[in-house]
Design a protein around this motif. Structure first.
Motif, short mmCIF file in Angstrom:
data_model
loop_
_atom_site.label_atom_id
_atom_site.label_comp_id
_atom_site.label_asym_id
_atom_site.label_seq_id
_atom_site.Cartn_x
_atom_site.Cartn_y
_atom_site.Cartn_z
N GLU A 69 -3.98 9.59 15.57
CA GLU A 69 -4.35 9.78 14.17
C GLU A 69 -3.51 8.80 13.36
OE1 GLU A 69 -5.00 13.70 11.37
OE2 GLU A 69 -3.66 13.83 13.07
N ALA A 70 -4.13 8.15 12.39
CA ALA A 70 -3.40 7.17 11.58
C ALA A 70 -3.92 7.20 10.15
CB ALA A 70 -3.57 5.77 12.17
N PHE A 71 -3.09 6.66 9.27
CA PHE A 71 -3.48 6.44 7.88
C PHE A 71 -3.40 4.94 7.64
CE2 PHE A 71 -2.38 10.87 7.92
CZ PHE A 71 -3.36 11.43 7.12
N ALA A 93 -19.70 4.58 7.06
CA ALA A 93 -20.45 4.34 8.30
C ALA A 93 -19.56 4.22 9.54
CB ALA A 93 -21.30 3.08 8.15
N LEU A 94 -18.25 4.15 9.35
CA LEU A 94 -17.33 4.00 10.48
C LEU A 94 -16.99 5.37 11.06
CD1 LEU A 94 -14.90 1.34 8.94
CD2 LEU A 94 -16.66 0.94 10.70
N ARG A 98 -12.19 9.51 9.18
CA ARG A 98 -12.44 10.92 8.87
C ARG A 98 -12.59 11.13 7.38
NH1 ARG A 98 -8.69 14.89 12.01
NH2 ARG A 98 -10.31 16.28 11.31
N MET A 99 -11.84 10.35 6.59
CA MET A 99 -11.91 10.46 5.13
C MET A 99 -11.38 9.17 4.54
SD MET A 99 -12.96 12.66 3.02
CE MET A 99 -13.06 12.67 1.26
N ALA A 100 -11.96 8.77 3.42
CA ALA A 100 -11.48 7.59 2.70
C ALA A 100 -11.19 7.98 1.26
CB ALA A 100 -12.53 6.48 2.75
N TYR A 101 -10.10 7.44 0.74
CA TYR A 101 -9.67 7.76 -0.62
C TYR A 101 -9.42 6.46 -1.38
CZ TYR A 101 -8.35 12.08 1.82
OH TYR A 101 -8.35 13.20 2.60
N THR A 102 -9.81 6.40 -2.66
CA THR A 102 -9.38 5.30 -3.51
C THR A 102 -8.01 5.66 -4.06
OG1 THR A 102 -10.47 6.21 -5.45
CG2 THR A 102 -11.74 4.63 -4.16
N LEU A 103 -7.20 4.63 -4.28
CA LEU A 103 -5.81 4.86 -4.67
C LEU A 103 -5.40 4.06 -5.89
CD1 LEU A 103 -4.07 4.37 -1.19
CD2 LEU A 103 -4.71 6.54 -2.23
N THR A 104 -4.30 4.49 -6.49
CA THR A 104 -3.57 3.64 -7.40
C THR A 104 -2.42 3.05 -6.57
OG1 THR A 104 -2.07 5.41 -8.05
CG2 THR A 104 -4.07 5.13 -9.38
N LEU A 110 -7.11 4.42 1.09
CA LEU A 110 -6.38 5.04 2.18
C LEU A 110 -7.42 5.66 3.10
CD1 LEU A 110 -3.63 5.95 3.41
CD2 LEU A 110 -3.94 8.08 2.13
N LEU A 111 -7.39 5.24 4.37
CA LEU A 111 -8.33 5.76 5.36
C LEU A 111 -7.59 6.69 6.31
CD1 LEU A 111 -10.18 2.47 6.38
CD2 LEU A 111 -10.67 4.00 4.46
N HIS A 112 -8.14 7.87 6.52
CA HIS A 112 -7.63 8.79 7.54
C HIS A 112 -8.46 8.50 8.78
CE1 HIS A 112 -7.01 13.19 8.98
NE2 HIS A 112 -6.31 12.32 9.68
N VAL A 113 -7.80 7.98 9.82
CA VAL A 113 -8.47 7.47 11.01
C VAL A 113 -8.10 8.33 12.22
CG1 VAL A 113 -8.68 5.45 12.52
CG2 VAL A 113 -8.40 5.14 10.05
N GLN A 114 -9.09 8.61 13.08
CA GLN A 114 -8.85 9.35 14.32
C GLN A 114 -9.53 8.58 15.45
OE1 GLN A 114 -7.69 12.94 13.87
NE2 GLN A 114 -6.94 12.67 15.94
#
Length: 155
Positions: A69-71, A93-94, A98-104, A110-114
């Motif tokens: 698991e990575a960010f 589509a990837l 698991r989840m993507a967030y827009t950031l300041t 920020l992508l939560h990747v598994q």
């Protein structure tokens, strides 16, 4: 239904379903001290209002073979309304995301990747993310250990 329109029964229904979405209407009604028909009407109203966005089973990714698991913080090469729409569709589509967030801040997303392995993470970053024309930089942090379980919304 606005948040301030929720009474104690609604809040209890939401809390119980958030903890266990598999509860039947009869179980839910017993737990909140309402008749099954009243409880069912309230649940339907909470769903219609969008307060209950869906129901799903929480799967154990590690037991299914997804042990890494990575960010990943992604910085875009350019910014425009079209780029934002395109990149959001790309991330969605990837299957690894698991989840993507827009950031300041320094990064745009920020992508939560598994993934299954470190090799798969390296391949994902180098063969999927970095070659994308809108992606300028990717920095990833690997999760060593989860502390606790995902929490729901405080009700």
């Amino acid at each position: 239904m606005r948040e301030m329109d929720l009474d104690g029964f609604d809040r209890k229904i939401l809390a119980l379903l958030q903890a266990d979405a598999s509860l039947t209407t009869a179980q839910l009604a017993g737990a909140v001290a309402l008749s099954p028909s009243q409880c069912s009407r309230r649940r339907i109203a909470l769903e219609a209002a969008g307060l209950i966005a869906g129901y799903r089973a929480e799967l154990d990714a590690h037991l299914l073979g997804y042990g890494v698991e990575a960010f990943s913080r992604v910085t875009l090469a350019a910014h425009s309304e079209t780029v934002v729409d395109d990149i959001a569709g790309f991330f969605d589509a990837l299957p690894e995301v698991r989840m993507a967030y827009t950031l300041t801040g320094d990064a745009d997303y920020l992508l939560h990747v598994q993934v299954r392995s470190l090799d798969e993470l390296a391949s994902f970053v180098h063969r999927r993310l970095l070659p994308h024309p809108m992606v300028a930089q990717v920095r990833s942090d690997i999760v060593l250990q989860r502390v606790g379980r995902p929490k729901g919304v405080p009700i």
